[in-house]
Design an enzyme around this catalytic site. Structure first.
Site, PDB file in Angstrom:
ATOM      1  N   SER A 142       0.859  -1.179   0.000  1.00  0.00           N
ATOM      2  CA  SER A 142       0.000   0.000   0.000  1.00  0.00           C
ATOM      3  C   SER A 142       0.893   1.225   0.000  1.00  0.00           C
ATOM      4  CB  SER A 142      -0.885   0.014   1.255  1.00  0.00           C
ATOM      5  OG  SER A 142      -1.516   1.275   1.417  1.00  0.00           O
ATOM      6  N   TYR A 155      -3.655  -1.409   9.798  1.00  0.00           N
ATOM      7  CA  TYR A 155      -3.496  -1.665   8.368  1.00  0.00           C
ATOM      8  C   TYR A 155      -2.174  -1.106   7.859  1.00  0.00           C
ATOM      9  CZ  TYR A 155      -4.411  -1.540   3.339  1.00  0.00           C
ATOM     10  OH  TYR A 155      -4.320  -1.696   1.988  1.00  0.00           O
TER      11      TYR A 155
END
Length: 253
Positions: A142, A155
């Site tokens: 990410s 996350y």
């Protein structure tokens, strides 16, 4: 199925979004595919569609938080195609919350799926790649692996750890011809983004996200899939340990 002479790619998290787009991109490159996911109906539907277009493909249902799953996935690929050449670690979970809002249960679940499953499957595939004289692993991380993130501590930390896992394993296995890179998507138009919104409300939410991106839009699954496919190809044969943001310039400042 009789084992194939084609190169074989394992792709996790293929039942929607980025994973499905990566499956289509690698099918277009001519690879045989082992698709891995939890939603069996959606996975088999994608496999049937790709098979109708001439791709050799098998869907394997698995929960990658199960410690036995990685060995079963590798065995399924070898049983179907006789080899493994590529692993795409795409499966993951999104969570929101600051540290004080994140329970131990949420933290552990995010770390186990987003990091632990990537580690276990990457470890499990190494003997199969080594047997082929090399291969490629691409981890879907990410852009939050590269910069701080508000309100998504579990996350973001899990994806930052995937980035470091990528670099460490790349150094450990470069001499074996095993290339390990990561793609770092920014906001991408998948079911995870603006979850629960539909129609005009979803379009407006995506537009708001896009307004904060230098290129003026959120990404598409195909944007991510094209870069992932490149990293598996011979065109990227001198690349390993790279973390590539595909985020419309969001991390460029």
């Amino acid at each position: 199925m009789t084992p194939s002479a084609k190169t074989c790619a394992i792709i996790t998290g293929t039942t929607s979004g980025i994973g499905a787009a990566i499956a289509r991109a690698l099918a277009a490159q001519g690879h045989a595919l082992l698709l891995v996911g939890r939603r069996e109906d959606a996975g088999r539907e994608l496999a049937d569609a790709l098979r109708a277009e001439g791709t050799e493909v098998v869907f394997h249902a698995a929960d990658l938080s199960d410690s036995a799953a990685p060995e079963a996935v590798i065995k399924a690929a070898i049983a179907a195609f006789g080899r493994v050449d590529i692993l795409i670690n795409n499966a993951g979970l999104l969570s929101h919350g600051r540290a004080e809002d994140t329970t131990d249960a949420v933290w552990n679940r995010i770390m186990d799926v987003n990091l632990g499953a990537v580690f276990r499957l990457s470890r499990a595939v190494l003997p199969a790649l080594r047997a082929q004289g090399g291969g490629a692993i691409v981890n879907i991380a990410s852009d939050w692996a590269l910069v701080g993130a508000k309100g998504a501590v579990a996350y973001a930390v899990s994806k930052a750890a995937v980035a470091q896992l990528t670099r460490c394993m790349a150094q450990d296995h470069a001499h074996e011809g095993i290339r390990i890179n990561a793609v770092c998507p920014g906001d991408t138009d998948t079911p995870m983004l603006a979850a629960g919104l539909t129609g005009r409300a979803r379009a407006e939410a995506l537009a708001r996200y896009g307004a904060n991106i230098p290129m003026g839009r959120v990404g598409t699954p195909e944007d991510i899939a094209r870069v992932t496919a490149f990293l598996t190809s011979d065109a990227a044969e001198y690349m390993t340990g790279a973390l590539i943001p595909v985020d419309g310039g969001a991390t460029a400042d």
